[in-house]
Design an enzyme around this catalytic site. Structure first.
Site, mmCIF file in Angstrom:
data_model
loop_
_atom_site.group_PDB
_atom_site.id
_atom_site.type_symbol
_atom_site.label_atom_id
_atom_site.label_comp_id
_atom_site.label_asym_id
_atom_site.label_seq_id
_atom_site.Cartn_x
_atom_site.Cartn_y
_atom_site.Cartn_z
ATOM 1 N N CYS A 54 0.825 -1.209 0.000
ATOM 2 C CA CYS A 54 0.000 0.000 0.000
ATOM 3 C C CYS A 54 0.858 1.257 0.000
ATOM 4 C CB CYS A 54 -0.907 0.012 1.223
ATOM 5 S SG CYS A 54 -2.148 -1.308 1.209
ATOM 6 N N GLU A 56 0.570 3.918 1.786
ATOM 7 C CA GLU A 56 0.896 4.399 3.124
ATOM 8 C C GLU A 56 2.192 3.765 3.635
ATOM 9 O OE1 GLU A 56 -3.679 4.303 2.917
ATOM 10 O OE2 GLU A 56 -2.022 3.037 2.232
ATOM 11 N N CYS A 88 -6.435 1.049 4.575
ATOM 12 C CA CYS A 88 -7.011 -0.285 4.782
ATOM 13 C C CYS A 88 -6.732 -0.712 6.219
ATOM 14 C CB CYS A 88 -6.419 -1.276 3.774
ATOM 15 S SG CYS A 88 -4.674 -1.679 4.052
#
Length: 122
Positions: A54, A56, A88
């Protein structure tokens, strides 16, 4: 929490990265985070048959390579910057563990707000 000018600038930074770099199925999400002293780190997700990372988590790594140990605020955008999305569950857990006082920008692009990372967990 109310959005500040620095928060809007962070959304713009993530959106700029998304528009520039999220042009394939390999990179579809961009994230930007700000430190308390105003430095901004950005990243995009990495999708591959062997697994995904991801945006992030890419941002955490980018910041760590520059010696950053604390992020203040983060935002994640998708659809080339047209939509703000929450981290998420996995990223929320990692962000909360690394940065328990982190602020996260969430909501619709025309109605954004800032929430503490703890408000997204569980």
């Amino acid at each position: 929490m109310t959005m500040q000018d620095t928060d809007r600038a962070l959304v713009q930074a993530a959106t700029a990265v998304a528009k520039l770099r999220c042009r394939s199925q390999s990179h579809t999400v961009a994230s930007a985070a700000r430190t308390a002293d105003g430095r901004v780190f950005s990243g995009v997700n990495v999708q591959h048959d062997s697994g995904d990372t991801c945006a992030e988590l890419v941002v955490i790594g980018a910041a760590a390579t520059q010696g950053v140990t604390e992020l203040e605020t983060i935002v994640t955008v998708t659809d080339r910057g047209r939509e703000v999305v929450e981290p998420c569950d996995r990223c929320g857990q990692v962000l909360g563990a690394y940065f328990p006082s982190l602020r996260v920008i969430v909501g619709k692009v025309d109605d954004l707000r800032v929430v503490p990372i703890g408000g997204l967990l569980g």
